[in-house]
Design an enzyme around this catalytic site. Sequence first.
Site, mmCIF file in Angstrom:
data_model
loop_
_atom_site.group_PDB
_atom_site.id
_atom_site.type_symbol
_atom_site.label_atom_id
_atom_site.label_comp_id
_atom_site.label_asym_id
_atom_site.label_seq_id
_atom_site.Cartn_x
_atom_site.Cartn_y
_atom_site.Cartn_z
ATOM 1 C CE LYS A 276 -4.059 1.794 2.536
ATOM 2 N NZ LYS A 276 -4.899 1.603 3.739
ATOM 3 C CB SER B 264 -8.233 3.488 2.799
ATOM 4 O OG SER B 264 -7.359 2.856 3.722
ATOM 5 C CB SER C 278 -8.301 0.705 5.830
ATOM 6 O OG SER C 278 -8.975 1.937 5.797
#
Lengths: 483, 482
Positions: B74, B149, B173
């Site tokens: 990420k 997210s 997330s």
Amino acid sequence: MSKKYESVIGLETHIELSTNTKMFCGCKLSFGEESNVHTCPVCLGHPGSLPVVNKKAIEYAIKIALAVNCKIREYTIFHRKNYFYPDQAKNYQISQYDLPLGVGGYLDVDMGDYVRRVGITRVHMEEDTGKLLHTGRTGRISESVASIVDFNRGGTPLIEIVTEPDIKSPEEAKEYLIRLRNLILYRGVSNCNMEEGSLRCDANISVKKVGEERIGTKTEIKNLNSFKFLQKGLQYEIERQTNLLESGGKVIQQTRHYDNNTNMTKVLRSKEEAHDYRYFPEPDLVPMHIESKVVDEVRCTIGELPAEKAERFEKEYNLPKYDSSFLSNDKKVARYFEDCCKLYSNAKNISNWIMGDFSALLNKEGIDINDSKIKPANLASMLKIIDGGKINSKIAKSVFEEMFKTGESPQVIIEKMGLEQISDGGLLEDIIEEIIKENPGTVKQYKNGKKKAIGFLIGRVMARTKGKANPKMVNEIMTKKLK
Amino acid sequence: MTAHELHNMLVKKEISCADIAESVLSRINRVESKTNSYIRVEKEKMMEEAAAVDEYIGRGGRIGDFTGIPIAVKDNICTKDIITTCASRILKNYIPIYDATVIKKLKEQRYILTGKANMDEFAMGSSNENSYFGNVSNPWDTERVPGGSSGGPAASAAAGEAVCSIGSDTGGSIRQPASLCGVVGFKPTYGAVSRYGLIAFASSLDQIGPLTRDVEDCAGLLNVICGHDENDSTSINRKNPDFKSFLKDDVRNMRIGVPAELMVKEIDAEVKSTVNAALLKLEELGAKVEEISLPNLKYALSVYYIIAPSEASSNLSRFDGVRYGHRNKEAKTLREMYKKSRSEGFGDEVKRRIMIGTYCLSAGYYDAYYEKAQKVRTLIIDDFRKAFKKYDVLISPTSPTTAFKAGEKLDDPLTMYLSDICTIPVNLAGLPAVSIPVGLSPEGSLPIGLQVIGDILREDNVLKAAYNIERAVGFDKKPNIL
Ligand SMILES: [Zn+2]
């Protein structure tokens, strides 16, 4: 200041600790080095970096808190103080807020004819900011085209000591700061160098009519960074506030900056412009539990405070108060004195030499007693030699100076320079007779009753012997001869 | 294929790292234009590193569980010398000067970095529609969102653009996008994985974790990334267990609680029924399932939307254009530079949360908001503590819905915030939890995730339950994009 008014003063003092590394990262502390050399992701506030508390800094902070008689909180946490400014890498400062390390202390300030006890509200830990440099000839922000930041100082461990509004005059404020500085120097946790900014002072001050209960509106004065500026800045501000009130005006709550060139204070910001720091507990650090065991350990390592030591000197060595406090004021001097006492028993004699000739020479050379070439053993043996009558105290002064210069032992110096006192009665008699013959006029005066004239004759003997004659013997023999 | 399958083939020399990297790359070439899973794909580096690892293995180097395995990271996790943006314009060109601790650990394994995965800007969002680098699409239906997210990490793992991925979870997330994309997503106990190098959203809630195709890979990655780190004061000092040792075929007498507060009306019927079907299977295997109540969980969403933005407002203040990141060059004064750089640099959702957080921490509001929220947070923690005295794990849906259409909730932040209703309480209490796929919705053929929550540091129970559910349910569907 008008007699009708009295002032109420509180001080906030910031002290940079002299740990090896910064408060929350492993970067070295430095002064005067190339910009931004001692930085890392943490003290540069890079994304993703996290603070880790420097344990040494906590220990030092506890030492300071104990020095000003604070209680050490068992549970203490860090907060974030949020405000935007480029000398701050994260745009928040990790500081302490409602749960500071030390609370409820005091410091007794000796004002000569009275002692002022100044309450210490809190002692807390935080990190220092970086330094802004404004390019351009003057270095003033208004005339610069750009500003650059040096983060070498950013993250230096900082201790803030906040007093109660117990201080009544600029003189007391100054004495408080001197006393605080000595205490901290004594603990060896900061160099307290005011020029380098490792000790900085702000003041809160208000004036009120004498006898009135209610405290007046205060102003905060920044940049009082020397004993002199502290006193002068406060004096100016007291006058300013008093004049305002006298002329029917009102003091406005504001932050003011002391300018040491003009010796005046200028408005920095008003209360309305005051920051809302949005304090909240620092989530990147876990709460600290400081066990009483740890505090006791620190207490053990710090030893006596100057005041405690002075008291002990008075009792243990039978010294006058003045001597005791002089000797105990500087830790190194105190140690030197005690080392001498182990080798020589007349403490007052040691004290006299340290306070007198020794201090004068040290001051002249600008060095510490530890860096002097005279070791305690040599001072002690010199004092023994004086007591034994081998040299007189006048000669001792030159021996001492030579010891200071070369570090040689007094025995060696006395021998080398032929300074041994002449106590040979026969030799002295011969010299005295010579002098009497050479000065018939003076002898006559003496015999006519001007007894003081003997001083001149003795002086001649001393001069002839280059000061080495045993003065007591010269006096005795001379008196006998002149009868 | 999973990492452990590839690992076995590597050990048996049936395949090379270059083969694996090449096949992942060809998948990326084929589907990335549809998913937009990545902000940056490290194409050349991937092949170079794969060759280097092959050479290392050839020399007799040790083959760890993730040696030579292509993993997506990420883009809020700092990778030294590789741009790390947080999906924000303000960090568009930011090159970290250090590796996050998890990256160091992955490098010790000689993993292969596929690239930096797309996400909601600063991890704020539940649909991956808040990225400066464009939306991510769900591999099961590209009209739909992947969740957020960690939309990029979930989509890349689901679409085979990476074998597995590393995400971060502040309020769901990792788990919510894992649920919406049909992969396994694990949020470890707060403090189990070092946050050093994770660009902070909400420091007291953030936690790094894996997104994988099965529970075994999940346990394997936990073995790699968990552990104490002296650079993170909040990291827990304990000896790492072997997480794989918890993957045992036995749930007899496991005590399972189902919180009523996480089975409320906001949860779609098809989600409820799929989760209930999985629970039935567990009961058949001998587990004891009971409904329970954790009354304070109903406040979790409100508490979260005070604490997280408050911390974020402070965490994000370092992005000011002074030392790095986007700076407005026209600004004449310091204030103007701050204002313009930040106005241009941050997207709407980030600005919204900075404003909420700044407000909550302001003098006069702090007590009513931040402090109150912290008190209620303690009540929520207490509820969980009590529950774990009686139960080994708690089970709930991960997300109230399956993947929704892009744009559907974008103008309605409050509905969007509801997406995390089941996952948020877990972060507030710092607990470990996993989302695993347990079925497809009858209507849209979209994956449905089930959440297993454990007590602090009881990853063992979570993994054990998840492993058994995975085997009992036998979810083996593949996204349409493949
Ligand atoms: Zn540093």
